[in-house]
Design a protein around this motif. Structure first.
Motif, mmCIF file in Angstrom:
data_model
loop_
_atom_site.group_PDB
_atom_site.id
_atom_site.type_symbol
_atom_site.label_atom_id
_atom_site.label_comp_id
_atom_site.label_asym_id
_atom_site.label_seq_id
_atom_site.Cartn_x
_atom_site.Cartn_y
_atom_site.Cartn_z
ATOM 1 N N ARG A 5 10.026 36.237 27.986
ATOM 2 C CA ARG A 5 10.616 36.892 26.822
ATOM 3 C C ARG A 5 12.122 36.620 26.763
ATOM 4 O O ARG A 5 12.677 36.368 25.688
ATOM 5 N N LYS A 6 12.766 36.639 27.922
ATOM 6 C CA LYS A 6 14.203 36.372 27.972
ATOM 7 C C LYS A 6 14.506 34.929 27.558
ATOM 8 O O LYS A 6 15.465 34.669 26.821
ATOM 9 N N ALA A 7 13.686 33.995 28.039
ATOM 10 C CA ALA A 7 13.898 32.592 27.680
ATOM 11 C C ALA A 7 13.687 32.374 26.188
ATOM 12 O O ALA A 7 14.415 31.599 25.548
ATOM 13 N N LEU A 8 12.682 33.049 25.614
ATOM 14 C CA LEU A 8 12.445 32.941 24.180
ATOM 15 C C LEU A 8 13.675 33.390 23.404
ATOM 16 O O LEU A 8 14.130 32.698 22.472
ATOM 17 N N THR A 9 14.233 34.537 23.791
ATOM 18 C CA THR A 9 15.427 35.045 23.114
ATOM 19 C C THR A 9 16.580 34.059 23.241
ATOM 20 O O THR A 9 17.305 33.768 22.272
ATOM 21 N N SER A 10 16.762 33.512 24.446
ATOM 22 C CA SER A 10 17.875 32.592 24.696
ATOM 23 C C SER A 10 17.770 31.346 23.840
ATOM 24 O O SER A 10 18.750 30.916 23.222
ATOM 25 N N TRP A 11 16.576 30.740 23.764
ATOM 26 C CA TRP A 11 16.425 29.496 22.995
ATOM 27 C C TRP A 11 16.444 29.755 21.496
ATOM 28 O O TRP A 11 16.866 28.879 20.720
ATOM 29 N N HIS B 182 10.902 24.890 28.480
ATOM 30 C CA HIS B 182 12.268 24.795 29.002
ATOM 31 C C HIS B 182 12.855 23.399 28.808
ATOM 32 O O HIS B 182 13.973 23.248 28.304
ATOM 33 N N TRP B 183 12.086 22.380 29.201
ATOM 34 C CA TRP B 183 12.648 21.031 29.161
ATOM 35 C C TRP B 183 12.716 20.474 27.749
ATOM 36 O O TRP B 183 13.526 19.575 27.475
ATOM 37 N N ARG B 184 11.921 21.022 26.825
ATOM 38 C CA ARG B 184 12.128 20.672 25.423
ATOM 39 C C ARG B 184 13.501 21.139 24.964
ATOM 40 O O ARG B 184 14.222 20.418 24.255
ATOM 41 N N GLY B 185 13.841 22.347 25.386
ATOM 42 C CA GLY B 185 15.156 22.859 25.016
ATOM 43 C C GLY B 185 16.280 22.054 25.641
ATOM 44 O O GLY B 185 17.248 21.685 24.966
ATOM 45 N N VAL B 186 16.151 21.768 26.946
ATOM 46 C CA VAL B 186 17.199 21.000 27.631
ATOM 47 C C VAL B 186 17.321 19.597 27.027
ATOM 48 O O VAL B 186 18.421 19.026 26.971
ATOM 49 N N ALA B 187 16.221 19.061 26.545
ATOM 50 C CA ALA B 187 16.236 17.722 25.956
ATOM 51 C C ALA B 187 16.844 17.721 24.560
ATOM 52 O O ALA B 187 16.929 16.652 23.930
ATOM 53 N N GLY B 188 17.255 18.887 24.059
ATOM 54 C CA GLY B 188 17.944 18.933 22.772
ATOM 55 C C GLY B 188 17.134 19.511 21.642
ATOM 56 O O GLY B 188 17.534 19.408 20.484
ATOM 57 N N ASP B 189 16.004 20.139 21.957
ATOM 58 C CA ASP B 189 15.147 20.705 20.913
ATOM 59 C C ASP B 189 14.977 22.201 21.145
ATOM 60 O O ASP B 189 13.912 22.667 21.552
ATOM 61 N N PRO B 190 16.040 22.995 20.876
ATOM 62 C CA PRO B 190 15.930 24.434 21.120
ATOM 63 C C PRO B 190 14.897 25.105 20.234
ATOM 64 O O PRO B 190 14.251 26.072 20.652
ATOM 65 N N VAL B 191 14.724 24.606 19.006
ATOM 66 C CA VAL B 191 13.715 25.194 18.126
ATOM 67 C C VAL B 191 12.312 24.953 18.699
ATOM 68 O O VAL B 191 11.469 25.843 18.726
ATOM 69 N N GLY B 192 12.074 23.718 19.202
ATOM 70 C CA GLY B 192 10.791 23.419 19.830
ATOM 71 C C GLY B 192 10.570 24.260 21.073
ATOM 72 O O GLY B 192 9.442 24.687 21.351
ATOM 73 N N PHE C 295 11.434 17.663 38.565
ATOM 74 C CA PHE C 295 12.543 16.996 39.253
ATOM 75 C C PHE C 295 13.046 15.781 38.493
ATOM 76 O O PHE C 295 14.202 15.386 38.666
ATOM 77 N N ARG C 296 12.231 15.202 37.636
ATOM 78 C CA ARG C 296 12.764 14.180 36.734
ATOM 79 C C ARG C 296 13.802 14.808 35.812
ATOM 80 O O ARG C 296 14.852 14.223 35.538
ATOM 81 N N GLY C 297 13.459 16.024 35.339
ATOM 82 C CA GLY C 297 14.414 16.729 34.510
ATOM 83 C C GLY C 297 15.677 17.079 35.272
ATOM 84 O O GLY C 297 16.802 16.887 34.778
ATOM 85 N N GLU C 298 15.510 17.606 36.500
ATOM 86 C CA GLU C 298 16.678 17.961 37.311
ATOM 87 C C GLU C 298 17.536 16.742 37.624
ATOM 88 O O GLU C 298 18.749 16.847 37.797
ATOM 89 N N ALA C 299 16.911 15.564 37.683
ATOM 90 C CA ALA C 299 17.648 14.330 37.970
ATOM 91 C C ALA C 299 18.324 13.771 36.725
ATOM 92 O O ALA C 299 18.983 12.729 36.808
ATOM 93 N N GLY C 300 18.144 14.432 35.577
ATOM 94 C CA GLY C 300 18.844 14.013 34.367
ATOM 95 C C GLY C 300 17.973 13.477 33.263
ATOM 96 O O GLY C 300 18.478 13.192 32.171
ATOM 97 N N ASP C 301 16.681 13.353 33.493
ATOM 98 C CA ASP C 301 15.791 12.795 32.471
ATOM 99 C C ASP C 301 14.993 13.929 31.835
ATOM 100 O O ASP C 301 13.792 14.064 32.043
ATOM 101 N N ALA C 302 15.664 14.737 31.007
ATOM 102 C CA ALA C 302 15.004 15.874 30.381
ATOM 103 C C ALA C 302 13.921 15.423 29.402
ATOM 104 O O ALA C 302 12.854 16.040 29.305
ATOM 105 N N VAL C 303 14.179 14.349 28.687
ATOM 106 C CA VAL C 303 13.182 13.845 27.735
ATOM 107 C C VAL C 303 11.917 13.395 28.471
ATOM 108 O O VAL C 303 10.790 13.689 28.068
ATOM 109 N N GLY C 304 12.117 12.666 29.582
ATOM 110 C CA GLY C 304 10.970 12.226 30.375
ATOM 111 C C GLY C 304 10.214 13.391 30.966
ATOM 112 O O GLY C 304 8.967 13.369 31.054
ATOM 113 N N ALA C 305 10.949 14.438 31.387
ATOM 114 C CA ALA C 305 10.300 15.619 31.944
ATOM 115 C C ALA C 305 9.425 16.289 30.885
ATOM 116 O O ALA C 305 8.274 16.647 31.150
#
Length: 776
Positions: free
Chosen positions: A756-762, A719-729, A678-688
């Motif tokens: 598997r779907k999330a892996l493909t997406s990121w 997931h939240w690594r990707g949302v925080a701007g690190d799709p490779v991570g 929920f920290r991520g959902e509230a906008g703090d993806a890095v903190g999540a």
């Protein structure tokens, strides 16, 4: 000319200058009151006499005394005789005169007088009864002091100018130093870790340490071998300590014999005859703390009534009350045989481990097994049906463990005692799922050994072990265990026995949790068809099967159907089990969950808000179920559109969980996961992402790397690594996660497919960003 009356005991060969010895030098207490008399009180064997003799000898050799009187004060007559002898030597009294007048003359001489007064110290060693000093206390004087050693700690020993000085055990350093010195004097050197272990084995009791060292030297054993003998429960203390001819330091008795007189004295205190049977019960339990409710439970009171020792010319009294039991504890406390602290009800009674062993050693063989079962009955009677107090539950588990260590086969004769099952379930309820699994796996082995593979206790224990195997994260293993158990129960009990049907119910559930939710929902139709004619619609097993069927209906994708099924189930549970039954409350929170999944997040919030007051009233505000419902409420608030409020609520619950349940409880770990999301959902993806990185190692440590909750946290982190701007991570994390998902759930499980779907997406997101960056 300085004068000494009486003979001081010689100083022990390896005397330890302890902190208590320094306290005796203080003539003013913490409140500024002048100390005229000091009473050294403690368990027999802690070294009170040695401390007193050391203090007296130190003052004497320093020239600080004009008169030193040492009296062995075991009886009133001995005290009078000691004073009379002092009158002869100091006042020149006629040795043929009656002793009482001479004793009074000596006490009168000690009274302060104008002019020069002699500096004196009177030591009354080993006072057995405070009443023996009635009218015989040396007078208060700024030039004289009185030192008393006793096992008693009655209020009559204290008062203005008198200071009670508790004498306890050696510290770890003092005990190790003693053993090193005692053995080195005979050119013996032992590994420090073995000496530290031996000191702990002997509970840091000075008398036991000295006698153990003497035995070790006389018999020619190394420390490790001696510790092995000491741990052998087939041996008594008499077998591993010197006989009377080999006691060191002019000691008169062994450790066990040193306590026998104290027990006899305690047994004569009111209520007469209860101290000994109470101590026998205490000796079965945890030396580090026994709950008061255990020792005042009906089984404990029955034990006291049946084994009350009647004195000469006395008849056994009738019914024993809890008040009588508490007075028996106080009698033992007054003789320093136990520490009784009513202000710590969950750890009200403590007792030295060697005293426990000595008491057990003295029991007749037939009484030992009976006392084990009585102690188990007392623990069961004191165990609340709903564990609202985690400290009490922990204490009860510790006492059961202590009882089991020396129970032999008594807890399995004629059958497995219920306390063995209760402690395992308590571990699970406390969130210690791995410990619960280990407990029941071990119990299954011991029960099979004692009672055979087809005994109902053995089958029941296997049932519980399989359940906790699943809860610990191995759903596939749990399903396989239930399948084997079902075959054995059908063979032993028949296909329609309630226990067989219960196993069928659980087998269907764990197959569903292993990945086949649709098959589980279908299987429960067959389970209910078999249950209903045999058990009827109101049997708890039937209600539980309906609960499970509704759950897997939802997991299989029919959330609305799950809501409908739970809405139909709750009125039946309230009618049969009652509205306050934990199972009824659990169904209500599950209904709230599926309402949210079905799209009614606001309805889920409302249902949780109505449920929490009922859980707080029935289970208590700190019960794991109550706290978990608060997290469920926070979750659906977040889903309903308030992620900031959800995160704040999770923070609040987490603080309480850390205090009440501890950092490793599964509910605590779940709440950390929810808070991060929920920290991520509230906008703090890095903190999540950062919070999940900290959580993942704890999940692996507590639950194991392949537990579903561990894998969920791993997926959230990716997931939240990707949302925080690190799709490779994110892609890298999903790559690492996918093999474990396939291993645990199988390649076609919905969660595996989502991974598997999330892996493909990121991966695609990472490639897209790489192209964009190269174009720029």
């Amino acid at each position: 000319m300085p004068h000494q009356v009486g003979v001081l005991p010689r100083q022990a060969d390896c005397f330890q200058d302890r902190a208590t010895a320094q306290q005796l030098e203080h003539t003013v207490d913490s409140e500024g009151t002048v100390v005229l008399s000091q009473v050294l009180a403690g368990l027999g064997g802690v070294g009170k006499t040695q401390l007193a003799a050391h203090h007296a000898r130190t003052l004497w050799q320093a020239g600080k005394l004009d008169l030193l009187v040492w009296v062995t004060a075991a009886t009133r007559e001995a005290v009078i005789a000691g004073y009379a002898q002092a009158a002869v030597e100091v006042l020149g009294s006629d040795p043929t005169d009656p002793e009482p007048p001479a004793a009074r003359a000596f006490l009168a001489w000690l009274e302060p007088k104008p002019g020069t007064e002699p500096r004196w110290l009177v030591v009354l060693d080993d006072l057995a009864d405070p009443a023996d000093l009635r009218g015989l206390w040396p007078p208060a004087s700024t030039h004289g002091r009185t030192l008393v050693t006793t096992r008693r700690r009655d209020a009559a020993l204290t008062g203005p100018g008198r200071q009670l000085v508790p004498v306890g055990l050696f510290t770890e350093d003092e005990a190790a130093s003693y053993l090193i010195t005692a053995l080195a004097a005979h050119d013996r050197n032992e590994p420090p870790d073995q000496l530290a272990g031996l000191a702990d084995d002997l509970g840091y009791l000075p008398l036991a340490l000295s006698q153990a060292a003497a035995y070790l030297l006389d018999v020619g054993l190394d420390c490790a071998t001696y510790r092995h003998r000491l741990a052998d429960r087939a041996r008594t203390l008499t077998d591993v300590l010197p006989d009377s001819s080999g006691l060191p330091d002019d000691q008169a008795t062994t450790a066990a014999a040193a306590w026998s007189l104290s027990i006899d004295c305690a047994d004569q205190l009111p209520p007469t005859g209860l101290a000994r049977p109470m101590l026998q019960l205490v000796a079965m339990l945890d030396p580090n703390g026994i709950p008061a409710t255990v020792l005042t439970s009906p089984p404990a009171l029955n034990h006291l009534a049946q084994h009350r020792t009647a004195g000469p010319g006395q008849a056994r009294a009738g019914e024993i009350t809890p008040s009588d039991a508490r007075l028996a504890l106080r009698a033992l406390h007054r003789l320093s045989l136990i520490d009784h602290n009513p202000n710590r009800p969950h750890h009200a009674v403590r007792v030295h481990q060697l005293l426990k062993r000595a008491v057990r050693d003295s029991l007749p063989a037939d009484q030992h097994g009976q006392l084990v079962r009585t102690a188990a009955d007392a623990l069961t009677a004191a165990w609340p049906e709903v564990e609202r107090d985690t400290t009490l539950a922990q204490a009860l588990r510790a006492n059961t463990e202590a009882l089991t260590l020396h129970a032999g086969d008594a807890l399995h004769q004629p059958d497995a005692h219920p306390v063995l099952f209760r402690t395992g379930e308590s571990l699970g309820e406390a969130g210690q799922v791995a410990a619960a699994l280990h407990h029941f796996q071990h119990l299954a082995d011991t029960t099979q050994y004692h009672l055979g593979p087809d005994h109902h206790n053995t089958l029941d224990t296997r049932n519980r072990a399989a359940y906790w195997q699943g809860v610990a994260g191995d759903a596939i293993g749990a399903a396989a265990a239930f399948e084997r158990l079902l075959s054995d129960r059908e063979r032993v009990l028949g296909a329609n026995h309630p226990d067989t049907l219960s196993t069928l119910n659980r087998l269907a559930g764990w197959r569903g949790l292993a990945g086949d939710a649709v098959g589980a929902a279908t299987a429960y139709e067959s389970v209910l068809e078999q249950m209903l004619p045999v058990l009827g619609p109101d049997h708890p097993y039937t209600l539980n099967a309906r609960y499970n069927q509704a759950h897997f209906r939802g997991v299989a994708g029919d959330a609305v159907g799950a809501v409908t099924a739970y809405e139909q189930l709750i009125p039946d549970e309230e009618r049969v089990l009652g509205p306050n039954d934990p199972y009824t409350l659990a169904t209500r929170v599950t209904l709230a969950h599926w309402r949210g999944v079905a799209g009614d997040a606001v309805g889920a919030v409302t249902a949780c808000e109505r449920l929490i007051p009922d859980e707080e009233r029935v289970l208590g505000p700190n019960h794991p179920y109550t706290l978990d419902t608060r997290v469920t409420l926070a979750h659906w608030r977040g889903v309903a559109g308030d992620p900031v409020g959800a995160a704040t609520a999770c923070e609040s619950v987490l603080e309480q969980m850390l205090l009440v349940l501890g950092p490793d409880h599964p509910c605590t770990l779940d709440t950390r996961n929810e808070l991060a999301v929920f920290r991520g959902e509230a906008g703090d993806a890095v903190g999540a992402a950062a919070a999940l990185e900290q959580l993942l190692p704890d999940r692996k440590r507590v639950l194991g790397p392949y537990h579903p909750d561990t894998l969920t946290t791993w997926g959230n982190l990716a997931h939240w690594r990707g949302v925080a701007g690190d799709p490779v991570g994110a892609a890298t994390a999903y790559e690492q996660l996918l093999p474990d998902m396939e291993r645990v759930f199988g390649p076609d499980h919905p969660d595996t497919l989502r991974t598997r779907k999330a892996l493909t997406s990121w991966r695609e997101e990472g490639k897209s960003r790489s192209v964009d960056q190269s174009t720029d």
